[in-house]
Write an enzyme that holds these catalytic residues in place. Structure first.
Site, PDB file in Angstrom:
ATOM      1  N   VAL A   8      -5.452  -3.798   5.486  1.00 14.79           N
ATOM      2  CA  VAL A   8      -4.110  -3.512   4.986  1.00 14.79           C
ATOM      3  C   VAL A   8      -4.269  -2.534   3.826  1.00 14.79           C
ATOM      4  CG1 VAL A   8      -2.943  -5.628   5.736  1.00 14.79           C
ATOM      5  CG2 VAL A   8      -4.136  -5.585   3.540  1.00 14.79           C
ATOM      6  N   SER A   9      -3.192  -1.828   3.516  1.00 13.93           N
ATOM      7  CA  SER A   9      -3.274  -0.763   2.517  1.00 13.93           C
ATOM      8  C   SER A   9      -3.234  -1.235   1.077  1.00 13.93           C
ATOM      9  CB  SER A   9      -2.150   0.243   2.738  1.00 13.93           C
ATOM     10  OG  SER A   9      -2.295   0.837   4.008  1.00 13.93           O
ATOM     11  N   THR A  10      -2.556  -2.344   0.819  1.00 14.79           N
ATOM     12  CA  THR A  10      -2.435  -2.796  -0.564  1.00 14.79           C
ATOM     13  C   THR A  10      -2.822  -4.262  -0.701  1.00 14.79           C
ATOM     14  OG1 THR A  10      -0.137  -3.507  -0.340  1.00 14.79           O
ATOM     15  CG2 THR A  10      -0.501  -1.201  -0.953  1.00 14.79           C
TER      16      THR A  10
END
Length: 190
Positions: A8-10
């Site tokens: 996931v990006s964050t």
């Protein structure tokens, strides 16, 4: 061994949906990462690639978890194949190099991507040739020497010559003018 990769990006985002899908699909170990896909250096992905052995399978929920660009995807698949391993996407069924059909589809997609890059390159060359035929040059402009930067700074500081005229005199753009002025003003104040 089937190695899952979930990303996931964050930090705030949740991996649960990916972890559940990868486990259900048979992943024996899942490497997790919370980092943007646009970063070239993803430590956990690198760890997964280092771990790969012949006949291993890298399993991802979908390609956006693995890469953000076609070029990046093809580079990753090439690295995986060099290790004698395969890759499989749960969402994009055409990406499954464990089967002859999947390898064919990936090769076909890689061929289309290479064809597209070659066309872009060809169009760029043709555009540059057409521009040269009209007396224009392509590519970067030569760097400004210190004498020209000083002259640009002096003209700019006097505030009598319009910016466009200064740019035309030296064959530069406004950003280049501002960069030269900034550099020379720092030297003058030092």
């Amino acid at each position: 061994m089937i190695l899952g990769y979930a990303r996931v990006s964050t930090v705030e985002q949740n991996l649960d949906r990916q972890l559940d899908a990868l486990t259900k699909a048979g992943a024996e170990e899942i490497i997790q990462e919370k980092i943007t896909g646009t970063k070239a250096d993803r430590p956990e992905l690198n760890r997964l690639l280092d771990k790969l052995r012949p006949n291993d399978v890298v399993l991802v929920m979908d390609l956006t978890r693995l890469s953000r660009s076609t070029k990046d995807l093809f580079n990753l698949v090439e690295q995986i194949e060099k290790k004698g391993a395969n890759i499989k996407s749960l969402k994009e069924s055409w990406l499954d190099t464990t089967t002859p059909q999947g390898k064919l589809m990936f090769t076909f997609m890689a061929g289309i991507s290479q064809f597209e890059r070659d066309l872009i390159s060809q169009r760029t060359r043709e555009g540059l040739e057409a521009a040269r035929a009209r007396g224009r040059k392509g590519g970067r402009r030569p760097k400004l020497d210190q004498a020209k930067k000083k002259a640009i700074y002096d003209l700019y500081s006097q505030k009598k010559t319009p910016l466009k005229d200064i740019c035309d005199m030296f064959g530069i753009t406004k950003p280049t003018l501002y960069k030269a002025v900034d550099e020379m003003s720092k030297k003058a104040s030092a």
